[in-house]
Design a protein around this motif. Structure first.
Motif, mmCIF file in Angstrom:
data_model
loop_
_atom_site.group_PDB
_atom_site.id
_atom_site.type_symbol
_atom_site.label_atom_id
_atom_site.label_comp_id
_atom_site.label_asym_id
_atom_site.label_seq_id
_atom_site.Cartn_x
_atom_site.Cartn_y
_atom_site.Cartn_z
ATOM 1 N N PHE A 33 0.813 -1.223 0.000
ATOM 2 C CA PHE A 33 0.000 0.000 0.000
ATOM 3 C C PHE A 33 0.847 1.274 0.000
ATOM 4 O O PHE A 33 0.377 2.325 -0.429
ATOM 5 N N CYS A 34 2.084 1.202 0.506
ATOM 6 C CA CYS A 34 2.896 2.412 0.750
ATOM 7 C C CYS A 34 3.074 3.224 -0.533
ATOM 8 O O CYS A 34 3.353 2.694 -1.598
ATOM 9 N N GLU A 35 2.906 4.538 -0.375
ATOM 10 C CA GLU A 35 3.002 5.433 -1.541
ATOM 11 C C GLU A 35 4.427 5.906 -1.757
ATOM 12 O O GLU A 35 4.722 6.584 -2.738
ATOM 13 N N ASN A 36 5.303 5.590 -0.841
ATOM 14 C CA ASN A 36 6.655 6.142 -0.933
ATOM 15 C C ASN A 36 7.677 5.114 -0.464
ATOM 16 O O ASN A 36 8.563 5.405 0.328
ATOM 17 N N LYS A 37 7.527 3.871 -0.935
ATOM 18 C CA LYS A 37 8.367 2.793 -0.427
ATOM 19 C C LYS A 37 9.798 2.878 -0.954
ATOM 20 O O LYS A 37 10.031 3.381 -2.062
ATOM 21 N N SER B 209 8.696 0.024 3.854
ATOM 22 C CA SER B 209 7.683 1.071 3.677
ATOM 23 C C SER B 209 8.221 2.363 4.278
ATOM 24 O O SER B 209 9.133 2.338 5.108
ATOM 25 N N CYS B 210 7.608 3.501 3.895
ATOM 26 C CA CYS B 210 8.101 4.779 4.446
ATOM 27 C C CYS B 210 7.644 4.975 5.883
ATOM 28 O O CYS B 210 8.328 5.602 6.684
ATOM 29 N N GLY B 211 6.486 4.428 6.220
ATOM 30 C CA GLY B 211 5.997 4.564 7.605
ATOM 31 C C GLY B 211 5.303 5.887 7.878
ATOM 32 O O GLY B 211 4.762 6.090 8.961
ATOM 33 N N THR B 212 5.317 6.824 6.900
ATOM 34 C CA THR B 212 4.744 8.150 7.183
ATOM 35 C C THR B 212 3.670 8.587 6.180
ATOM 36 O O THR B 212 2.955 9.548 6.440
ATOM 37 N N CYS B 213 3.561 7.910 5.043
ATOM 38 C CA CYS B 213 2.552 8.338 4.059
ATOM 39 C C CYS B 213 1.143 8.029 4.589
ATOM 40 O O CYS B 213 0.986 7.339 5.603
ATOM 41 N N ALA B 214 0.138 8.522 3.899
ATOM 42 C CA ALA B 214 -1.244 8.350 4.378
ATOM 43 C C ALA B 214 -1.592 6.866 4.500
ATOM 44 O O ALA B 214 -2.218 6.436 5.481
ATOM 45 N N SER B 215 -1.159 6.059 3.518
ATOM 46 C CA SER B 215 -1.475 4.624 3.573
ATOM 47 C C SER B 215 -0.782 3.960 4.753
ATOM 48 O O SER B 215 -1.396 3.140 5.458
ATOM 49 N N CYS B 216 0.497 4.283 4.949
ATOM 50 C CA CYS B 216 1.231 3.684 6.075
ATOM 51 C C CYS B 216 0.559 4.046 7.391
ATOM 52 O O CYS B 216 0.429 3.200 8.275
ATOM 53 N N LYS B 217 0.140 5.311 7.510
ATOM 54 C CA LYS B 217 -0.503 5.734 8.764
ATOM 55 C C LYS B 217 -1.761 4.908 9.021
ATOM 56 O O LYS B 217 -2.036 4.508 10.149
HETATM 57 ZN ZN LIG Z 1 4.300 4.734 3.210
#
Ligand SMILES: [Zn+2]
Length: 377
Positions: free
Chosen positions: A51-55, A60-68
């Motif tokens: 799902f991560c938008e900025n992997k 994963s990035c852990g901070t994008c909207a999907s990660c949140k």
């Molecule tokens: Zn993310």
């Protein structure tokens, strides 16, 4: 959950990431676990990565909207199905019990099947029913909310009954695009062969001593290596049980108390006394989680060994059994050179059979009678 927070299984992490970067993600996967292993955290990390938008190439990035959303387990395109209480013929038991499941998962993603039943107020094991399968099919045929992947995690997939399995077959065979099924189980042999043959398998072996030690050192820096090693060995590399025991959440002497009661009943069984209590003991023990059954057999073997050695090494450190009705010295008198080899063989064989999914109820009862006989030898 980020990949970096998933304990061990690095080779599998790498494969999952590679499959994503090469856009070759198997749409239906089987996470096949050894006893005492939980792959649910990996399924969470993998879903978050999808799902991560900025992997990145490692996590994963852990901070994008999907990660949140994934960190709070409120992403609308991930769906969990698991053994639950029945919610009637229409409603999905998994969907109804999801708030409690979500709470457990956020609290400790390594929680076990039996812990789940206790927290969900279930007296016996649950099922994944046709009402769950119907909901899965319905969601699978809709578009995803966020336009990306739609992920179904089926935890303890062996608890899917035949009707539910048959209902899911078509979707697992030919899913819509961007739909991923992850089936998690310790008993792949109990899945419908037609389903199993459609799944791409990843095998989750027991965690290594080094992996476990590193994590335990971080959590409990005050503990000595020797103590940690002994715990890992005694609890058969089961991370959840080790942590529960170290944090004092489970009583370390549970197995000892169970053993004291068991040996007494085995002993009496020869005189045909309290057989119904023995049968009940066997049924109760068979309903424990498999890793706890295996752990109990190991403890029993250790106690018989200690009993035998006591004669030769009177100074040997005895296990601390706090039971008013148990005298280790008296118990030890029953363990002699004419029965110890057979006792050890029985327990080793039982361990081996249990690991290979023997019927625990029958196994415990047979074992009890055989041990009873040997104690009178
Ligand atoms: Zn993310």
């Amino acid at each position: 959950m980020l990949f970096i927070n998933v304990l061990g299984h690095n080779a599998i992490k790498e494969i999952l990431i590679k499959e994503v970067s090469n856009s070759r993600i198997p749409h239906a996967q089987l996470f096949n676990e050894d006893s005492g292993v939980s792959s649910l955290p990996m399924a969470l990390a993998f879903s978050m990565y999808l799902f991560c938008e900025n992997k990145s190439l490692s996590d994963s990035c852990g901070t994008c909207a999907s990660c949140k959303k994934m960190l709070k387990l409120v992403h609308p395109d991930i769906h969990f199905f698991f053994p639950s209480k029945s919610a009637g013929s229409i409603k999905s038991g998994s969907k109804e019990s999801f708030p409690e499941f979500q709470k457990q998962l956020l609290n400790n993603p390594y929680f076990t099947e039996s812990e789940w039943y206790v927290s969900n107020g279930m007296k016996k094991s649950g099922e994944i029913r046709v009402s769950d399968a119907r909901v899965i099919n319905k969601i699978a045929n809709l578009k995803s909310y966020e336009g990306g992947f739609k992920i179904f995690i089926i935890w303890h997939a062996e608890k899917m009954n035949t009707e539910a399995s048959n209902k899911l077959l078509k979707n697992i065979e030919e899913p819509n695009s961007n739909t991923i099924f992850i089936l998690i189980t310790k008993s792949a042999n109990l899945l419908l062969p037609t389903i199993k043959s459609r799944l791409q398998t990843k095998v989750f072996k027991k965690l290594t001593i080094d992996t476990l030690k590193e994590r335990i050192n971080q959590l409990y820096p005050e503990l000595h290596d020797e103590y940690i090693n002994a715990k890992i060995e005694a609890l058969d590399h089961n991370y959840n049980n080790i942590i529960q025991q170290l944090s004092g959440l489970i009583e370390p002497h549970n197995n000892y108390n169970m053993f004291v009661e068991w040996v007494r009943l085995c002993f009496l069984s020869i005189k045909k006394q309290q057989i119904s209590d023995l049968v009940e003991w066997c049924n109760n023990s068979a309903s424990l989680e498999k890793s706890k059954q295996l752990d109990f057999i190991k403890t029993s073997l250790e106690l018989f060994r200690c009993g035998y050695l006591l004669k030769y090494h009177p100074g040997i450190r005895l296990p601390e059994i706090n039971s008013a009705n148990f005298n280790f010295g008296k118990f030890a008198q029953r363990i002699k050179s004419n029965n110890i080899i057979e006792l050890a063989k029985l327990l080793n064989d039982a361990f081996y059979s249990l690991e290979r999914h023997a019927n625990s109820k029958i196994l415990f009862l047979d074992l009890s009678f055989s041990i009873g006989k040997l104690l009178h030898k």
